[in-house]
Design a protein around this motif. Sequence first.
Motif, PDB file in Angstrom:
ATOM      1  N   ASN A 128      45.176  -6.238  53.286  1.00 14.83           N
ATOM      2  CA  ASN A 128      45.069  -5.637  51.953  1.00 14.83           C
ATOM      3  C   ASN A 128      43.767  -5.996  51.244  1.00 14.83           C
ATOM      4  N   SER A 129      42.792  -6.518  51.961  1.00 16.55           N
ATOM      5  CA  SER A 129      41.525  -6.914  51.346  1.00 16.55           C
ATOM      6  C   SER A 129      40.772  -5.701  50.810  1.00 16.55           C
ATOM      7  N   PRO A 130      40.138  -5.823  49.625  1.00 18.17           N
ATOM      8  CA  PRO A 130      39.292  -4.737  49.117  1.00 18.17           C
ATOM      9  C   PRO A 130      38.079  -4.477  50.012  1.00 18.17           C
ATOM     10  N   MET A 131      37.800  -5.404  50.934  1.00 15.91           N
ATOM     11  CA  MET A 131      36.703  -5.189  51.882  1.00 15.91           C
ATOM     12  C   MET A 131      36.903  -3.906  52.674  1.00 15.91           C
ATOM     13  N   PHE A 132      38.155  -3.543  52.914  1.00 15.75           N
ATOM     14  CA  PHE A 132      38.448  -2.364  53.730  1.00 15.75           C
ATOM     15  C   PHE A 132      38.463  -1.113  52.864  1.00 15.75           C
ATOM     16  N   ASP A 133      37.269  -0.696  52.443  1.00 14.44           N
ATOM     17  CA  ASP A 133      37.116   0.427  51.517  1.00 14.44           C
ATOM     18  C   ASP A 133      36.543   1.672  52.208  1.00 14.44           C
ATOM     19  N   GLU A 134      36.526   1.662  53.538  1.00 11.43           N
ATOM     20  CA  GLU A 134      36.045   2.785  54.347  1.00 11.43           C
ATOM     21  C   GLU A 134      34.547   3.047  54.177  1.00 11.43           C
ATOM     22  N   THR A 135      33.800   2.049  53.739  1.00 10.95           N
ATOM     23  CA  THR A 135      32.343   2.199  53.712  1.00 10.95           C
ATOM     24  C   THR A 135      31.837   2.469  55.126  1.00 10.95           C
ATOM     25  N   VAL A 136      30.964   3.464  55.256  1.00 14.08           N
ATOM     26  CA  VAL A 136      30.416   3.801  56.569  1.00 14.08           C
ATOM     27  C   VAL A 136      29.074   3.109  56.772  1.00 14.08           C
ATOM     28  N   ASN A 137      28.657   3.035  58.010  1.00 15.42           N
ATOM     29  CA  ASN A 137      27.339   2.502  58.323  1.00 15.42           C
ATOM     30  C   ASN A 137      26.272   3.543  58.016  1.00 15.42           C
ATOM     31  N   SER A 138      25.132   3.083  57.533  1.00 12.81           N
ATOM     32  CA  SER A 138      24.050   3.986  57.163  1.00 12.81           C
ATOM     33  C   SER A 138      22.716   3.440  57.662  1.00 12.81           C
ATOM     34  N   ASN A 139      22.022   4.263  58.418  1.00 11.31           N
ATOM     35  CA  ASN A 139      20.702   3.911  58.941  1.00 11.31           C
ATOM     36  C   ASN A 139      20.781   2.684  59.850  1.00 11.31           C
TER      37      ASN A 139
END
Length: 238
Positions: free
Chosen positions: A172-183
């Motif tokens: 349930n960590s807020p770290m798992f926010d579906e941020t994608v990798n970029s560049n």
Amino acid sequence: RTIELTEDDDIRYYTDLKCKKEIKLPANTLITLTDVLFLNSNTVLDLNGSTLKFDYTRPTAVSINWDETLSVMTYKPSDTFTGFNGEHDITIKNGSIEKGCALFMHSKNVNIENVKFVKISGSRHAMQIAGCKDFTIKDCVFNGTYPENDSGSECVNIDPCTYGGQPYSPENSPMFDETVNSNIAIKSNKFNTADVLTLRYTNGVGSHTGDEIITCDGLFIENNDFGSPYTSAINIAN
């Protein structure tokens, strides 16, 4: 600040410092660590021809999916980074990392250059990248994993910030926010150059979440020698 370590220095004391720093290890030395090495922002770690060997077993009973395969990390289970707001401006260069899995999440401006990843242990990866921006892996060597790794392991794993994609934080960590990798740039590296003939690897560069909706934004894989993968040179679902 430039810090030149001796063999008697505790590297963790210096990596914990909250300042702009270049930490240079003693030349051509084997340094054995019995726990994870965390790197914070504005850190250059110059291995200086030396090897960081990670050799420990962490009881799974005290873990949040921690195990004996972790090495260098830029986050802890208690962190709450989101977006690209994690530890940033980090360089690792000029030496070897033996055993373990180097993990990066929510980081930006990261450079891994001229590093040899030796004997990746367990069914793991040499490196996992999740939700990172402006990340370069250049002139590195990945010499394979132990022979029991017949499937599921990439030398370089690239996934979004999801619980199934990047471990070692609570579900349930807020770290798992579906941020994608970029560049993300993976350039001029060598894969499967094993010192021991029994070492091999499954995929050179890959992902394991299988989520085709969450996609990487800008991935450059150029001029790499993939040797002889067990399954694929490149196997990316994102």
